[in-house]
Design an enzyme around this catalytic site. Structure first.
Site, short mmCIF file in Angstrom:
data_model
loop_
_atom_site.label_atom_id
_atom_site.label_comp_id
_atom_site.label_asym_id
_atom_site.label_seq_id
_atom_site.Cartn_x
_atom_site.Cartn_y
_atom_site.Cartn_z
N GLY A 254 1.59 37.00 15.54
CA GLY A 254 2.20 37.93 16.50
C GLY A 254 2.60 37.20 17.76
N LEU A 255 2.71 37.93 18.86
CA LEU A 255 3.17 37.29 20.09
C LEU A 255 2.24 36.15 20.48
CD1 LEU A 255 4.36 40.28 22.26
CD2 LEU A 255 5.72 38.64 20.99
N GLY B 232 -0.20 34.51 18.57
CA GLY B 232 -0.31 33.47 17.54
C GLY B 232 0.99 32.73 17.31
N HIS C 216 -3.37 56.42 23.18
CA HIS C 216 -2.06 56.54 23.81
C HIS C 216 -1.64 57.99 23.88
CE1 HIS C 216 2.13 55.89 24.71
NE2 HIS C 216 1.91 54.62 24.87
N ARG D 89 -2.44 55.69 30.86
CA ARG D 89 -2.59 56.23 29.52
C ARG D 89 -3.89 57.00 29.33
NH1 ARG D 89 -0.17 51.04 26.18
NH2 ARG D 89 1.97 51.48 26.78
N GLU E 85 -4.60 40.45 21.74
CA GLU E 85 -5.41 41.65 21.60
C GLU E 85 -6.78 41.34 20.97
OE1 GLU E 85 -3.41 44.84 19.57
OE2 GLU E 85 -5.05 46.25 19.87
N LEU F 100 2.23 42.83 25.75
CA LEU F 100 3.19 41.78 25.41
C LEU F 100 3.03 40.63 26.39
CD1 LEU F 100 6.35 43.97 24.67
CD2 LEU F 100 4.47 43.36 23.18
#
Lengths: 643, 254
Positions: A48-49, A51, A272, A336, A431, A447
């Site tokens: 992901g972002l 890794g 959320h 949130r 995360e 992100l």
């Protein structure tokens, strides 16, 4: 009673003034000479972002990288689903933003349960991330004249969020993926897709490798390296229904936890506020509607209970815009956790809408009247399209129905300032770690953290470890490797051997429902005590009655799920134990016993201003609690107010 | 929005492994809610199969919100089924009628070999990106974001190409199993943006060469790809790729 370790955890935050810590640390860390980098190898699990960015950046530096993902391609990682945007302290809008303000908002948004120095570093490097992504060709939204556009997100009063329509995560991930594939073409990164990590290999106290299952062939493979980087995302699927991808799981992190890595703050789960409501028992996942919609959409419920009129038949005087009413200065952009609880409160009070009464309206009528449908379409077209696909309703004509859903998990493996876990040589990014969001993450910060960790932190901190640690060569047939492989094999054999009557999914659903009811948006002592017993019973039943058909040496999706759910069954108990231990309400963790007379979260800084990092004990024994006291030298924790 | 229940006949491609011949098997599935997504319908089928001790149908999926590109499936001969601009995971059963027979197959293309049942190997796409679908900028090497101005209008066109989810529907829908829409989406995005200009010649040449090497067919401009594309990537990007290719062939330095 919880067993508490006598020593406190050392976060290794550098000395000196907050603004100078990272710069000073960059200088103090040892470097690996450019020509020596090729002598070191690094395993990165997850693409992901965090890794993807880490594997690409480490490859660029000259390390030999092996990159793993369970999906068929690194481009599928669930970062891709992030819709709204990414924060940075550019102050391009000239509205008073700064590194310090981004730092302050993020720390406050996290309800003062994050580590100050990490959050400040995050705010500092946020600007580099935007520059890097633009240079890669990430098509951020632009103004007519060519400069970058921004929008606002919850928990902030400045416009600092950069975005690519409603698919920012996709574009940032593809940027990282393309950088990764460039390194694959140079040979510095070797790619292993359709591989699931099943064990960590530890040799002489150092993380030195992993055992993975090739999901296409069923073969187990052992990979060794000089360090292991875990970027395997969050554990939201412990609730079964969440906005996570179906494959997202806790296995890689939990396998490390079982080998001694501490698991921090598992009870910090983010619900959320704007997701599409559940429609039936067959429901397999929940779909998020980006928080960015709250820039223009207004949240409301009918003022009178049980009002079943069509929304356009309810005049303004009979509508309760409850976020604007309760939080006038932030309104629909309240954070949130607060927005989710406010929705639950209204639905519990009988004002919910839709067939189930478990939904509130998110209405674009006023925005469409003010700006025109075209403007709204340009900003949110793909989200409206997605909503229409799922519900067959047209949000241009009638308000969306939304309800909170599990979305992100702030807890994760404990890491120090260098992002290294207590297992030396095991780094945890994005995360999957616990470090930057405290008890609640603000929108557009995930992100930022993933890319910060991957592009701008790990490339430096891992060098310090490699330069200062004696690392013997390890072969695949090292006893520790063989043992790890045998453990993975035995587990597969055991799962296949149960041959019970119930499917994996049926167990997962049952676990998820327990967790949502007793350990979801609101928690209390008796519910948590009860659910811990229920999880244990369910786990016992699982190992007696789960049915996994087929064999272990082919592509077998039931077996993949079975392993993940087995780990969720163990992890769920830890989550509940942590929630029970934390006798306060903060961020995403709301204990009903601890609230103000207005129903807001009541934090207890005197007793709980610490990170709870849990040490797994084998044989079903209670985990041991390690504490990292949270020290706030620069921002005095206050009661969050968004009124 | 009321709920109806459907009774369906499902003709599903079953194939035990890459070297197995494979074939269709028909299953009866009753009581399918029209609110279900297509993949949820397959989940229900799999629960039924597991209860009967038959191995469940393998299919790729992950995000189930139309963005990861992992789900696939030819549904009654159409890539991602009958709806426009929709992935299989976003297709809902309200699109079908009671008593329908639904045929479900994997992507069919030589460059996408079947691994099992409905799961195919799409790693060819990764290798095409690896051949040039990037901007060569190392981490740390970037100027300020606003130092590179991109007019909003051009930016939007680049974003249209960048929206590709890499699912492979374009290949599956094409009678030639051509990957031109996929390749052109990336070539076009990076040809429009100034960041992509230094490498634009080599990029298009290398990506097209890799596409050919992977065994994808040629493009004959039938536009089936555009019709099947869940991200609504336009064949205008193929036109731009062709211009880029011509330009590179004439002007390439090497």
């Amino acid at each position: 009673m919880v067993r508490v370790a006598s020593d406190t955890l050392n976060s290794r935050v550098p000395d000196g003034p907050l603004q100078q810590k990272w710069d000073k640390h960059l200088f103090d860390m040892k470097l690996v000479n450019p020509s020596n980098k090729r002598k070191f190898s690094v395993i990165v699990v997850g693409t992901g972002l965090a890794g993807g960015a880490a594997a690409a950046s480490l490859g660029e530096l000259g390390y030999n990288v092996k990159s793993f993902c369970f999906q068929d391609s690194p481009r599928r990682a669930h970062s891709i689903a992030a819709q709204g945007g990414i924060n940075a302290a550019k102050n391009y809008q000239n509205d008073g933003d700064s590194v310090w303000r981004l730092f302050y908002d993020t720390l406050k948004g996290g309800d003062y349960r994050a580590r100050e120095a990490n959050v400040h570093r995050l705010a500092q490097v946020s600007n580099n991330i935007i520059d890097q992504c633009v240079a890669q060709g990430v098509p951020f939204a632009r103004e007519y004249g060519g400069t970058l556009s921004n929008r606002s997100f919850g928990g902030a009063q400045v416009s600092r969020t950069f975005y690519c329509r409603g698919q920012t995560g996709q574009q940032l991930l593809l940027g990282a993926y393309q950088a990764l594939m460039r390194q694959v073409s140079t040979g510095k990164v070797k790619l292993f897709a359709r591989r699931e990590m099943l064990e960590l290999v530890i040799v002489d106290g150092l993380a030195r490798g992993i055992v993975v299952r090739n999901l296409a062939t069923g073969q187990l493979e052992t990979h060794t390296a000089d360090a292991v980087v875990l970027a395997t995302g969050g554990y939201g699927n412990v609730y079964y229904l969440s906005t996570m991808a179906k494959g997202s799981n806790v296995t890689a992190a939990w396998r490390c936890a079982r080998k001694g890595a501490l698991f921090a703050n598992p009870c910090y789960t983010q619900i959320h506020p704007t997701c599409i409501p559940v429609t039936g028992d067959y429901q397999s996942k929940l779909t998020l509607m980006s928080e960015s919609l709250r820039n223009d959409g207004r949240v409301w419920v009918p003022s009178s209970k049980g009002d079943k009129r069509a929304p356009d038949q309810i005049p303004d005087t009979e509508r309760d815009y409850y976020l604007e009413r309760r939080y006038p200065s932030y309104g629909n952009l309240a954070p949130r956790d607060i927005s989710s609880r406010a929705a639950k409160e209204r639905c519990d009070a009988g004002h919910g809408v839709g067939e189930t009464g478990l939904a509130v309206f998110l209405d674009f009528r006023d925005a469409i009247q003010r700006d025109g449908e075209d403007v709204v379409r340009k900003k949110y077209g793909n989200l409206f399209h997605m909503y229409n696909k799922i519900t067959a309703e047209d949000p241009y004509k009638q308000p969306m129905r939304i309800f909170p859903a599990v979305h992100y998990t702030m807890g994760g493996l404990w890491v120090d300032y260098n992002l290294m876990s207590n297992v030396k040589g095991l780094y945890v990014l994005g995360e999957a770690n616990f470090s930057d969001h405290g008890a609640n993450r603000l929108g557009a910060s995930a992100l930022m953290q993933g890319l910060s960790d991957g592009y701008f932190v790990i490339p430096y901190t891992i060098g310090d470890h490699l330069a200062t640690t004696k690392l013997e060569k390890i072969a695949d047939d090292h006893p520790a490797c063989l043992q790890a492989k045998k453990d993975a094999e035995d587990r597969i054999t055991k799962l296949m051997g149960v041959q019970g009557k119930r499917s994996v999914d049926s167990f997962h659903r049952e676990l998820g429902l327990l967790m949502w009811e007793k350990c979801g948006m609101a928690r209390n002592r008796s519910g948590l005590e009860q659910v811990i017993g229920q999880i244990r019973d369910l786990r016992e039943q699982y190992w007696k009655d789960v049915r996994v058909l087929g064999s272990g040496d082919t592509l077998n999706q039931s077996l993949e799920k079975a392993g993940r759910v087995a780990d969720f069954m163990e992890f769920a108990e830890l989550l509940a134990i942590d929630a029970l231990n934390r006798e306060e309400s903060c961020g995403g963790h709301f204990r009903e016993e601890y609230q103000t007379s207005e129903g807001e979260a009541a934090r207890n800084d005197a007793d709980y201003s610490y990170v709870a990092a849990w040490e797994f004990q084998s044989g079903g024994a209670e985990p041991i609690l390690h504490k990292e006291p949270l020290v706030f030298e620069n921002v005095k924790p206050s009661t969050r107010s968004y009124k | 929005m009321s709920t109806h229940l459907l009774n369906l006949n499902l003709r599903v491609w079953r194939q035990a492994g890459p070297n197995d011949q494979g074939g269709f098997k028909t299953y009866r599935l009753n009581g399918v809610s029209t609110h279900m997504s297509f993949l949820e319908m397959l989940d229900v089928l799999n629960e039924q199969l597991i209860a009967q001790k038959e191995e469940p149908v393998a299919f790729d999926h992950d995000c189930r919100e139309g963005i990861c590109g992992m789900c696939s499936l030819m549904i009654n001969g159409q890539a991602h089924g009958p709806d426009n601009a929709t992935t299989t995971c976003q297709l809902h059963m309200r699109r079908f009628k009671d008593g329908d027979t639904v045929t479900i197959e994997p992507w069919r293309a030589a460059a996408f070999p079947v691994l099992r049942d409905l799961v195919v190997d799409r790693s060819a796409f990764d290798r095409i990106i690896s051949a040039g679908g990037f901007v060569s900028v190392n981490t740390g090497n970037a100027p300020d974001g606003n130092a590179i101005l991109v007019p909003g209008v051009r930016q939007e066109v680049a974003m249209d190409g960048a929206a590709c989810i890499g699912c492979g529907a374009c290949v599956a829908a094409c009678k030639n199993a051509s990957a031109m829409l996929f390749v052109s989406a990336k070539v076009s995005q990076l040809a429009i943006l100034p960041q992509g200009h230094p490498e634009r010649n080599a990029r298009v040449i290398n990506m097209v060469a890799q596409m050919d090497k992977e065994g994808f067919g040629s493009c004959t401009n039938t536009s089936e790809c555009e019709a099947a594309c869940p991200a609504e990537v336009s064949v205008a990007h193929i036109a731009r790729l062709n211009r880029e290719y011509l330009r590179a062939s004439i002007f390439a330095e090497t």
